[in-house]
Design a protein around this motif. Structure first.
Motif: not given
Length: 150
Positions: A109-130
């Motif tokens: 994310i840090k490499k690809e997106l510049k100043n992402p919003s929390i919603d962009e981060v959530k969308a990017y991480l949708v496949g990472n479950l905890c």
């Protein structure tokens, strides 16, 4: 069969079976931060960076990775430690099983997106479950890491 990959910036040649998945090959060669979770791309625990993009290694045939660059968490050790500190500060660390794959995705994310919003981060991480957290502390830690200029 022989497969040539660049793993964590090192040229490697692996011996694998034609139907072997990258997850199994990496673990066979002691890249043990790549974890086995669901074996059907649902959890993200097996995530590696494939040419810089997060992919589930449980569904990628090793032979298809020929000539490509693979990054495991060992390949981003300094950044993983920074991410880990933010997780610790926010109380987001519990069992740690998903941490290597999550660190890789957050690094991407840090490499690809510049100043992402929390919603962009959530969308990017949708496949990472905890399975241990409610994600709120993780989200705070990730946003602090993304804003960290050090």
């Amino acid at each position: 069969m022989l497969v040539n990959l660049k793993v964590n910036n090192e040229a490697k040649t692996f011996v694998c079976e034609p139907g072997e998945y990258l997850l199994d090959t990496l673990r066979k060669y002691n890249y043990l931060s790549v974890r086995r979770g669901c074996d059907n791309t649902s959890c993200g625990v097996c995530t590696v960076l494939f040419d810089g993009k997060p992919v589930p290694s449980c569904s990628l045939l090793t032979a298809r990775a020929e000539g490509h660059e693979i990054t495991t968490v060992e390949g981003i050790q300094d950044e993983a430690e920074k991410i880990g500190r933010h997780f610790g500060d926010e109380g987001a660390d519990q069992c740690g099983f998903c941490n290597p794959s999550l660190a890789l995705a957050v690094y991407a994310i840090k490499k690809e997106l510049k100043n992402p919003s929390i919603d962009e981060v959530k969308a990017y991480l949708v496949g990472n479950l905890c399975r241990c957290t409610g994600y709120i502390a993780q989200e705070r830690a990730i946003m602090k890491y993304l804003g960290d200029q050090s």
